[in-house]
Design a protein around this motif. Structure first.
Motif, PDB file in Angstrom:
ATOM      1  N   LEU A   1       0.872  -1.178   0.000  1.00 22.45           N
ATOM      2  CA  LEU A   1       0.000   0.000   0.000  1.00 22.45           C
ATOM      3  C   LEU A   1       0.909   1.228   0.000  1.00 22.45           C
ATOM      4  CD1 LEU A   1      -3.047   0.772   0.354  1.00 22.45           C
ATOM      5  CD2 LEU A   1      -2.666   0.667   2.831  1.00 22.45           C
ATOM      6  N   ILE A   2       0.914   1.976  -1.108  1.00 22.10           N
ATOM      7  CA  ILE A   2       1.894   3.065  -1.283  1.00 22.10           C
ATOM      8  C   ILE A   2       1.191   4.394  -1.586  1.00 22.10           C
ATOM      9  CG2 ILE A   2       3.695   1.476  -2.116  1.00 22.10           C
ATOM     10  CD1 ILE A   2       3.118   2.531  -4.976  1.00 22.10           C
TER      11      ILE A   2
ATOM     12  N   ILE B   1      -0.074   7.470  -3.681  1.00 21.97           N
ATOM     13  CA  ILE B   1      -0.353   7.696  -5.107  1.00 21.97           C
ATOM     14  C   ILE B   1       0.732   8.586  -5.705  1.00 21.97           C
ATOM     15  CG2 ILE B   1      -1.933   8.823  -6.751  1.00 21.97           C
ATOM     16  CD1 ILE B   1      -4.238   7.879  -5.207  1.00 21.97           C
ATOM     17  N   GLU B   2       1.297   9.412  -4.870  1.00 26.81           N
ATOM     18  CA  GLU B   2       2.348  10.326  -5.323  1.00 26.81           C
ATOM     19  C   GLU B   2       3.483   9.555  -6.006  1.00 26.81           C
ATOM     20  OE1 GLU B   2       5.973  12.129  -5.310  1.00 26.81           O
ATOM     21  OE2 GLU B   2       5.636  11.351  -3.276  1.00 26.81           O
ATOM     22  N   TYR B   3       3.758   8.340  -5.544  1.00 26.14           N
ATOM     23  CA  TYR B   3       4.800   7.511  -6.169  1.00 26.14           C
ATOM     24  C   TYR B   3       4.462   7.199  -7.634  1.00 26.14           C
ATOM     25  CZ  TYR B   3       7.103   6.274  -1.686  1.00 26.14           C
ATOM     26  OH  TYR B   3       7.783   6.281  -0.497  1.00 26.14           O
ATOM     27  N   ILE B   4       3.167   7.040  -7.914  1.00 25.77           N
ATOM     28  CA  ILE B   4       2.734   6.697  -9.273  1.00 25.77           C
ATOM     29  C   ILE B   4       3.060   7.865 -10.206  1.00 25.77           C
ATOM     30  CG2 ILE B   4       0.738   6.044 -10.699  1.00 25.77           C
ATOM     31  CD1 ILE B   4       1.503   3.962  -8.603  1.00 25.77           C
ATOM     32  N   GLU B   5       2.709   9.061  -9.755  1.00 28.33           N
ATOM     33  CA  GLU B   5       3.017  10.250 -10.555  1.00 28.33           C
ATOM     34  C   GLU B   5       4.528  10.386 -10.742  1.00 28.33           C
ATOM     35  OE1 GLU B   5       1.203  13.263  -8.102  1.00 28.33           O
ATOM     36  OE2 GLU B   5      -0.709  12.175  -8.163  1.00 28.33           O
ATOM     37  N   ARG B   6       5.257  10.152  -9.645  1.00 27.40           N
ATOM     38  CA  ARG B   6       6.709  10.313  -9.724  1.00 27.40           C
ATOM     39  C   ARG B   6       7.362   9.262 -10.623  1.00 27.40           C
ATOM     40  NH1 ARG B   6      10.447  10.214  -4.579  1.00 27.40           N
ATOM     41  NH2 ARG B   6       8.508  10.737  -3.490  1.00 27.40           N
ATOM     42  N   MET B   7       6.664   8.145 -10.852  1.00 27.93           N
ATOM     43  CA  MET B   7       7.141   7.146 -11.816  1.00 27.93           C
ATOM     44  C   MET B   7       6.878   7.602 -13.254  1.00 27.93           C
ATOM     45  SD  MET B   7       8.726   4.595 -10.457  1.00 27.93           S
ATOM     46  CE  MET B   7       8.832   3.596 -11.931  1.00 27.93           C
TER      47      MET B   7
ATOM     48  N   ASN C   1      -5.177   9.229  -0.660  1.00 28.71           N
ATOM     49  CA  ASN C   1      -3.788   9.425  -1.077  1.00 28.71           C
ATOM     50  C   ASN C   1      -2.998   8.153  -1.318  1.00 28.71           C
ATOM     51  OD1 ASN C   1      -4.167  12.235  -0.647  1.00 28.71           O
ATOM     52  ND2 ASN C   1      -3.960  11.848   1.552  1.00 28.71           N
ATOM     53  N   MET C   2      -3.645   7.010  -1.129  1.00 26.65           N
ATOM     54  CA  MET C   2      -2.898   5.754  -1.217  1.00 26.65           C
ATOM     55  C   MET C   2      -3.391   4.908  -2.396  1.00 26.65           C
ATOM     56  SD  MET C   2      -0.842   6.083   1.346  1.00 26.65           S
ATOM     57  CE  MET C   2      -0.176   4.485   1.833  1.00 26.65           C
TER      58      MET C   2
END
Ligand SMILES: Nc1ncnc2c1ncn2[C@@H]1O[C@H](COP(=O)(O)OP(=O)(O)OP(=O)(O)O)[C@@H](O)[C@H]1O
Ligand SMILES: Nc1ncnc2c1ncn2[C@@H]1O[C@H](COP(=O)(O)OP(=O)(O)OP(=O)(O)O)[C@@H](O)[C@H]1O
Ligand SMILES: [Mg+2]
Ligand SMILES: [Mg+2]
Ligand SMILES: [Mg+2]
Ligand SMILES: [Mg+2]
Lengths: 277, 277
Positions: free
Chosen positions: A90-91, A93-99, A117-118
């Motif tokens: 469970l991460i 969502i910001e990580y998805i954009e940063r990918m 946010n997750m």
């Protein structure tokens, strides 16, 4: 309604055929209707075979094939100097954009959001990026790490896609991050698993040029030779190589399953055998 | 602002103390400020110790402690005749209701919902119930199965609760499903892990009367001697016993961590060592 009627022998209805297909193992075939076995006889004989298969596992081995392949591949990479990572599923969502997976990208629509946010990770790369950045100050060169664990994507195509699947991602950062090293690792792994493959080059939203590993028509893995521009967003400044494999796709090939579902986390199959008995 | 000032020696600020606590391992203590080490010297010496700890793991072992404890406990149960299960982590919300966790129950609010009809499993019981029902027609008596894997709950208390944790659930159905068998299994497991415990009886929303396994003040597991009324909703008609353990709580005890976060899936700790170095 029988799908076929020949020499007065009733063929199987679509739902009977489906049931028999679920009961059959990959090496088995539905007998020719002219052998004159009726559906009930056939079903009950197959049910008995499948019960025996599960009882044999219960008596001899008791290991789940998905758990077991994770353990085997874990040992493979640990033995070759890779550090085992277990990062959150469970991460943010910001990580998805940063990918680089922004709203206009196909993968963006595939992400399962959780609360505001997750989300469920669709890939292991964000967690591995964060570990590479942190370990760069800690570990000797080159840094080799890997993770195996659940990933989630909304999918439509069925026979080689699951919404819940298990990814293996290994990577190396620093010295010797060449296409040759990467292909050698892929070759050693698939030799070890006794899986035939070919390597083709492809293009990917997130990484740009990628190397795909195929078995017949099915993608087993996508691999990358870095560095790539997006590394900067993760604080990564050194060359790297990496590859992501789907464990259920490896199991599908190893056991010759028609549908990947047999290899998945499931209540309908145990080690590829239907549990609806 | 220093929290303490004595003999003209500045004590540590709260944020300095927090940083030092993250850098310290459980057996270590923050030196007495009268030893006259300043924060920078202390921090950098601890950073170096922690780097060495991680390098040692990288050189010697390379196994993640959460992955490793899963493998050790898996072998423990497989060796004792239990079948290894890997069921879906993303489950229908309907399972939550069928577990008796209705809107008025505390656990209901703790469930992470995903899309309209799905959620992250807060426990392994639904998947195990479904396997017990199906295997009842297949496996010889008694049926022994277990699963280890991620579970999710919204939590507020921090030092012994994670929102993402790893549950072990083992159960037996059919013959010999007595409190004695259950307590023997718990005892054998915790002896094997070298963890001290005591057993107390408690009450639980889902199961009614439950047996809790405690280490000091912390619950390690809840266990149940069935049958219970709710079994009928899962098509279960035979006696059963079972117990659910949190793997990170076992790690917390084994390594004497103050906070369970050190044992979790994390980007901030590797095998209990801070990665912010
Ligand atoms: N939905 C899925 N179900 C099972 N395995 C998957 C799924 N998506 C990806 N994988 C596996 O993870 C590997 C790496 O992920 P990658 O992002 O490259 O997949 P992909 O390129 O989207 O695959 P595909 O084109 O088949 O959808 C894939 O090669 C595949 O083995
Ligand atoms: N949020 C959590 N984080 C880590 N471990 C947990 C968590 N919730 C439950 N567990 C573990 O799973 C075991 C079985 O789950 P159970 O439903 O009995 O927990 P619980 O009774 O809600 O625990 P607690 O009272 O501590 O919240 C617990 O004994 C504990 O070891
Ligand atoms: Mg895809
Ligand atoms: Mg790909
Ligand atoms: Mg609780
Ligand atoms: Mg409890």
């Amino acid at each position: 309604q029988p799908t076929e009627e020949r020499n007065n022998i009733p063929a199987f209805t679509p739902s009977q055929k489906k049931r028999l297909e679920a009961l059959l193992m990959p090496e088995e075939v539905i007998p020719d209707p002219s052998e004159n076995l009726n559906f009930q006889e056939l079903e009950s004989s197959l049910v008995n075979r499948r019960k025996k298969d599960i009882v044999k596992i219960y008596e001899d081995d008791r290991e789940n094939q998905l758990g077991k392949i994770e353990r085997i591949i874990t040992k493979f990479f640990v033995d070759r100097g890779f550090l085992e990572i277990k990062s959150p599923i469970l991460i943010p969502i910001e990580y998805i954009e940063r990918m680089g997976i922004t709203e206009d990208k196909e993968l963006f629509e595939q992400v399962f959001k959780v609360d505001k946010n997750m989300c469920l990770r669709p890939m292991l790369a964000p967690g591995l990026y964060n570990h590479l950045r942190k370990f760069d100050k800690v570990l000797p060169d080159p840094i080799r790490i890997f993770e195996i664990g659940p990933c989630y994507r909304k999918e439509s195509d069925g026979s080689q896609h699951l919404e819940e699947f298990t990814m293996l991602n290994f990577c190396q950062m620093g010295s010797m991050c060449t296409r040759k090293t990467l292909e050698n690792l892929i070759d050693e792994l698939l030799e070890f698993m006794d899986i035939e493959y070919e390597i083709v080059s492809d293009n990917c939203h997130v990484y740009g040029a990628t190397i795909d590993v195929l078995h017949k028509d099915m993608e087993l893995a996508s691999a990358v030779v870095g560095p790539i521009p997006k590394d900067a967003d993760w604080g990564i400044t050194k060359p790297w190589i990496g590859a992501g494999f789907g464990l259920e796709r490896l199991l599908k090939v190893m056991h010759n399953y028609k549908n990947i579902r047999r290899a998945s986390r499931s209540e309908s199959y145990y080690n590829g055998i239907t549990t609806n008995l």
